[in-house]
Motif scaffolding. Structure first.
Motif, PDB file in Angstrom:
ATOM      1  N   ASN A 157     -72.400 -67.991 -32.736  1.00  0.00           N
ATOM      2  CA  ASN A 157     -71.688 -67.243 -31.700  1.00  0.00           C
ATOM      3  C   ASN A 157     -70.206 -67.612 -31.653  1.00  0.00           C
ATOM      4  OD1 ASN A 157     -71.709 -69.713 -30.461  1.00  0.00           O
ATOM      5  ND2 ASN A 157     -73.181 -69.152 -28.874  1.00  0.00           N
ATOM      6  N   SER A 158     -69.789 -68.548 -32.520  1.00  0.00           N
ATOM      7  CA  SER A 158     -68.370 -68.902 -32.614  1.00  0.00           C
ATOM      8  C   SER A 158     -68.131 -69.600 -33.956  1.00  0.00           C
ATOM      9  CB  SER A 158     -67.955 -69.817 -31.459  1.00  0.00           C
ATOM     10  OG  SER A 158     -68.623 -71.048 -31.540  1.00  0.00           O
ATOM     11  N   THR A 159     -66.855 -69.731 -34.304  1.00  0.00           N
ATOM     12  CA  THR A 159     -66.474 -70.423 -35.531  1.00  0.00           C
ATOM     13  C   THR A 159     -65.897 -71.783 -35.160  1.00  0.00           C
ATOM     14  OG1 THR A 159     -65.985 -68.336 -36.624  1.00  0.00           O
ATOM     15  CG2 THR A 159     -65.023 -70.315 -37.598  1.00  0.00           C
ATOM     16  N   PRO A 160     -66.522 -72.856 -35.630  1.00  0.00           N
ATOM     17  CA  PRO A 160     -65.993 -74.183 -35.289  1.00  0.00           C
ATOM     18  C   PRO A 160     -64.660 -74.462 -35.976  1.00  0.00           C
ATOM     19  CG  PRO A 160     -67.804 -74.383 -36.840  1.00  0.00           C
ATOM     20  CD  PRO A 160     -67.695 -72.934 -36.480  1.00  0.00           C
ATOM     21  N   GLU A 161     -63.797 -75.176 -35.264  1.00  0.00           N
ATOM     22  CA  GLU A 161     -62.521 -75.620 -35.846  1.00  0.00           C
ATOM     23  C   GLU A 161     -62.852 -76.847 -36.691  1.00  0.00           C
ATOM     24  OE1 GLU A 161     -59.085 -74.956 -35.304  1.00  0.00           O
ATOM     25  OE2 GLU A 161     -59.460 -73.105 -34.195  1.00  0.00           O
ATOM     26  N   ARG A 162     -62.930 -76.688 -37.986  1.00  0.00           N
ATOM     27  CA  ARG A 162     -63.299 -77.795 -38.869  1.00  0.00           C
ATOM     28  C   ARG A 162     -62.271 -77.937 -39.977  1.00  0.00           C
ATOM     29  NH1 ARG A 162     -69.634 -77.645 -40.246  1.00  0.00           N
ATOM     30  NH2 ARG A 162     -69.268 -79.871 -40.330  1.00  0.00           N
TER      31      ARG A 162
END
Length: 171
Positions: A157-162
């Motif tokens: 449901n979201s894109t992690p900041e990685r």
């Protein structure tokens, strides 16, 4: 300062102090060369993901490089839920542009393929298949597992900041 203001400040401070998502450390360990391809193993954060292929005469020099996530590609290289490959999606890892050996390297991606002519420096994760019912191109297992390692779910449901780094070991 009233209770409401203090509470809002505490929430804001806690949100800004939240740790960033874990780094995404990709390692390509190169092995034998066969039929014009270097066969290697892909791992993420120390866990095996699958087999990858690189063009023997045009492969990224050994070393560690920064990378980023793309959401569009003119060549149907972007993956989405269910491993569907398209021009738009949520997963296509691409190395940041860099210079090595006097050559500028750009648009180096992890995508489907398993033949030398499928790559001009990219990392191939096996051949795509076609869904018989929908006629959609489907990513190979290695590429599907790679995406799942990044998101942790098939339908995030979201894109992690990685922070994404890719290390190439071997020749």
């Amino acid at each position: 300062m009233g209770k409401c203001s203090l509470s809002a400040w505490v929430i804001l401070f806690a949100a800004s102090a939240a740790p960033a998502a874990d780094p995404f450390k990709v390692v390509v360990t190169r092995g034998e060369t066969k039929d014009g391809l270097i066969v290697g193993k892909l791992s993420v954060n120390g866990e095996a993901v699958g087999t990858v292929y690189e063009r023997a005469d045009k492969h990224v020099p050994a070393g560690t490089y920064k990378a980023h996530l793309r959401y569009e590609s003119g060549k149907n290289h972007v993956q989405g839920p269910g491993g569907v490959l398209s021009k738009k999606g949520d997963f296509l890892i691409e190395l940041d542009t860099f210079t090595a050996g006097g050559k500028k390297w750009e648009f180096i991606q992890f995508h489907a393929g398993n033949k030398p002519d499928h790559s001009d420096g990219c990392i191939l994760c096996g051949p795509a298949t076609t869904d018989e019912k929908t006629k959609e191109k489907i990513a190979p297992e290695t590429l599907k597992k790679f995406r799942l390692k990044f998101y942790g779910a098939d339908k995030p449901n979201s894109t992690p900041e990685r922070e994404i780094t890719v290390e190439f070991k071997g020749p």
